[in-house]
Design an enzyme around this catalytic site. Structure first.
Site, short mmCIF file in Angstrom:
data_model
loop_
_atom_site.label_atom_id
_atom_site.label_comp_id
_atom_site.label_asym_id
_atom_site.label_seq_id
_atom_site.Cartn_x
_atom_site.Cartn_y
_atom_site.Cartn_z
N HIS A 17 -2.22 9.57 6.88
CA HIS A 17 -2.54 8.72 5.73
C HIS A 17 -3.69 7.78 6.08
O HIS A 17 -3.54 6.88 6.89
CB HIS A 17 -1.29 7.91 5.37
N HIS A 59 -10.14 2.72 0.00
CA HIS A 59 -8.93 2.60 -0.82
C HIS A 59 -9.06 1.55 -1.92
O HIS A 59 -8.77 1.81 -3.09
CB HIS A 59 -7.72 2.25 0.06
#
Length: 261
Positions: A17, A59
């Site tokens: 991740h 992100h």
């Protein structure tokens, strides 16, 4: 080994991740290279469009948290983003912003098959242009039209049902995963409505609704669980038959999976 054979012994496959993001600054080349060395089966990234419509792996809406700069990604060009340090905040080692083409090169050139899970963020300034540019980029790398979902080197994931639908409509053979923090967000009905080939519940949702995995399987869909960093959650995912687990700790999760029966 074919491009699709990236799991081991029927156990969940490990997706790094944002890279090996506990030990390295997220979304940096160092984080992804470390994850690959640690044996991750897949890599996960988030993508955003710059002001000059380049896809970068960031992100947040802004670069404030993960760089020494400030401002919205969508308001800066790639050249402007390259002026900032995206690594020192975490490890003290400078790092440049990572583009999606750079990450694709790393993934596709690795010595074993690795799958790249690419998350499109919404809502965003440029709307559906992010999916359009993503598909253009995947086609440039010749991974935009796989022979089947099982043999695809790229998977598009999103919390946006509309984003998933745009991918399915334009590239029906690309696997897609509808993400959701709640059970409702990844229900069979929601996934069916957009043609998603998989569901992506949070591990918290799986703890309270373990039947999600069987329901997804009944509809021919795989399950991708996030973000799985605790040993008991790794065991839970293995017990339930989760196909992919996204974790910030790929090396440690792989070690834990060795003891899973």
């Amino acid at each position: 080994m074919t491009a699709g054979e990236v799991s081991r012994s029927g156990k969940p496959a490990v997706v790094a991740h944002r890279g090996a993001s506990v030990d390295h600054p997220e979304h940096t080349l160092a984080a992804y290279e470390a994850a690959l060395r640690e044996g991750a089966d897949g890599l996960e990234c988030d993508i955003r469009l710059t002001a000059d419509h380049q896809l970068v792996c960031v992100h947040d809406r802004t670069i404030d948290r993960t760089s020494d700069g400030e401002g919205a990604v969508s308001e800066m060009t790639l050249a402007q983003l390259r002026q900032y340090d995206f690594g020192s905040w975490h490890s003290g080692t400078p790092a440049a912003v990572l583009t999606l083409p750079e990450l694709l090169e790393l993934t596709l050139d690795w010595r074993r098959p690795v799958r790249l899970f690419i998350e499109t963020k919404h809502p965003v300034r440029y709307g559906s242009l992010v999916e359009q540019r993503l598909l253009e980029t995947l086609r440039e790398f010749r991974v935009g039209s796989p022979p089947s979902a099982d043999h695809s080197r790229a998977v598009v994931i999103s919390f946006s049902a509309a984003g998933i639908w745009r991918i399915r409509r334009s590239a029906p053979m690309l696997p897609t995963i509808l993400l959701g923090e709640t059970v409702r967000g990844v229900s069979a009905g929601a996934a069916t409505a957009v043609g998603a080939t998989g569901i992506g519940p949070s591990v918290q949702a799986l703890r309270t609704h373990p039947d999600l995995v069987d329901k997804a399987a009944a509809g021919g869909r795989v399950t991708y669980a996030w973000t799985v960093d605790q040993r008991e959650d790794v065991q839970l995912c293995a017990d339930l038959g989760v196909r992919w687990i996204a974790t910030n700790r790929p090396a440690q999760v792989r070690d834990w999976l060795v003891t899973v029966e």
